[in-house]
Every structure is written in structure tokens, then in C-alpha cells.
Design a protein around this motif. Structure first.
Motif, PDB file in Angstrom:
ATOM      1  N   GLN A   1      50.324  -0.319  62.851  1.00 50.11           N
ATOM      2  CA  GLN A   1      50.046   1.185  62.756  1.00 50.11           C
ATOM      3  C   GLN A   1      49.759   1.796  64.106  1.00 50.11           C
ATOM      4  O   GLN A   1      49.943   2.759  64.568  1.00 50.11           O
ATOM      5  N   ILE A   2      48.638   0.957  64.825  1.00 49.41           N
ATOM      6  CA  ILE A   2      48.104   1.417  66.108  1.00 49.41           C
ATOM      7  C   ILE A   2      49.284   1.522  67.228  1.00 49.41           C
ATOM      8  O   ILE A   2      49.360   2.492  67.977  1.00 49.41           O
ATOM      9  N   ALA A   3      49.928   0.427  67.237  1.00 49.15           N
ATOM     10  CA  ALA A   3      51.354   0.314  67.986  1.00 49.15           C
ATOM     11  C   ALA A   3      52.286   1.659  67.683  1.00 49.15           C
ATOM     12  O   ALA A   3      52.369   2.086  68.731  1.00 49.15           O
TER      13      ALA A   3
ATOM     14  N   LEU B   1      51.585   4.540  66.346  1.00 52.79           N
ATOM     15  CA  LEU B   1      50.837   5.751  66.789  1.00 52.79           C
ATOM     16  C   LEU B   1      50.868   5.883  68.367  1.00 52.79           C
ATOM     17  O   LEU B   1      51.034   7.013  68.918  1.00 52.79           O
ATOM     18  N   ARG B   2      50.487   4.828  68.994  1.00 57.76           N
ATOM     19  CA  ARG B   2      50.622   4.815  70.615  1.00 57.76           C
ATOM     20  C   ARG B   2      52.088   5.203  70.879  1.00 57.76           C
ATOM     21  O   ARG B   2      52.165   5.937  71.899  1.00 57.76           O
ATOM     22  N   PHE B   3      53.001   4.395  70.427  1.00 54.33           N
ATOM     23  CA  PHE B   3      54.382   5.177  70.754  1.00 54.33           C
ATOM     24  C   PHE B   3      54.480   6.640  70.374  1.00 54.33           C
ATOM     25  O   PHE B   3      55.178   7.163  71.424  1.00 54.33           O
TER      26      PHE B   3
ATOM     27  N   TYR C   1      52.513   8.959  70.443  1.00 59.32           N
ATOM     28  CA  TYR C   1      51.777   9.669  71.474  1.00 59.32           C
ATOM     29  C   TYR C   1      52.401   9.520  73.100  1.00 59.32           C
ATOM     30  O   TYR C   1      52.429  10.784  73.228  1.00 59.32           O
ATOM     31  N   SER C   2      52.858   8.586  73.141  1.00 58.03           N
ATOM     32  CA  SER C   2      53.499   8.654  74.581  1.00 58.03           C
ATOM     33  C   SER C   2      54.806   9.393  74.453  1.00 58.03           C
ATOM     34  O   SER C   2      55.116  10.095  75.340  1.00 58.03           O
ATOM     35  N   ARG C   3      55.590   9.411  73.171  1.00 62.52           N
ATOM     36  CA  ARG C   3      56.622  10.288  73.183  1.00 62.52           C
ATOM     37  C   ARG C   3      56.450  12.016  73.261  1.00 62.52           C
ATOM     38  O   ARG C   3      56.826  12.531  73.982  1.00 62.52           O
TER      39      ARG C   3
ATOM     40  N   ARG D   1      53.750  12.970  74.722  1.00 63.85           N
ATOM     41  CA  ARG D   1      53.374  13.591  76.271  1.00 63.85           C
ATOM     42  C   ARG D   1      54.685  13.693  76.949  1.00 63.85           C
ATOM     43  O   ARG D   1      54.860  14.630  77.782  1.00 63.85           O
TER      44      ARG D   1
END
Length: 79
Positions: free
Chosen positions: A22-24, A26-28, A30-32, A34
Motif C-alpha cells: 500500500q505504501i509503494a 501511494l508513493r506511485f 503521489y509521484s504521478r 506531482r
């Protein structure tokens, strides 16, 4: 012979692994987000300075697959 079979998602039962996935994810996301904000800023500045036409911006939005997010009323069928 090419057979199409339904693939069922793997169920993750280990809570620690599920949390890491889930953290991975969410990071993905978030990067998209941005990246999308950066692209929107670039396109906005280009259209304001007459560097791109409205049609060129629409073309770029179509290429990114987000034109329907910008103009949702244009993507729905006429009533």
C-alpha cells in the motif's frame, strides 16, 4: 492456441507485506500526481504566452489521456 483466461488477483494476507504494498502504491500515485501538476503548469504557461494554441494543448491532453478530466462535459453524449 491463445486462450484468454481470467486472472484473479493474488490475495496478500500478511499485514506487513500488505502495508508495504500500500505504501509503494501511494508513493506511485503521489509521484504521478506531482508529474501531472508539473505538466499542467507547463501547459498553462505555454498557452498564456501563446507558445501553444488551444488545439495543441488539447492534443497534449489527449496524448496524456486526461482530456476527459479537463472537459468532462465534452466527453459525455449530448442530451
Amino acid at each position: 492456441m491463445n486462450q484468454h483466461t481470467a486472472i484473479t488477483p493474488l490475495k496478500v494476507t500478511d499485514p506487513k507485506i500488505r502495508k508495504l504494498l500500500q505504501i509503494a502504491g501511494l508513493r506511485f500515485v503521489y509521484s504521478r500526481a506531482r508529474w501531472l501538476a508539473s505538466e499542467a503548469e507547463t501547459l498553462g504557461k505555454a498557452i498564456q504566452s501563446n507558445g501553444l494554441t488551444c488545439d495543441e494543448v488539447d492534443e497534449r491532453l489527449t496524448e496524456m489521456g486526461i482530456l476527459d478530466l479537463v472537459y468532462p462535459e465534452l466527453m459525455s453524449e449530448a442530451v
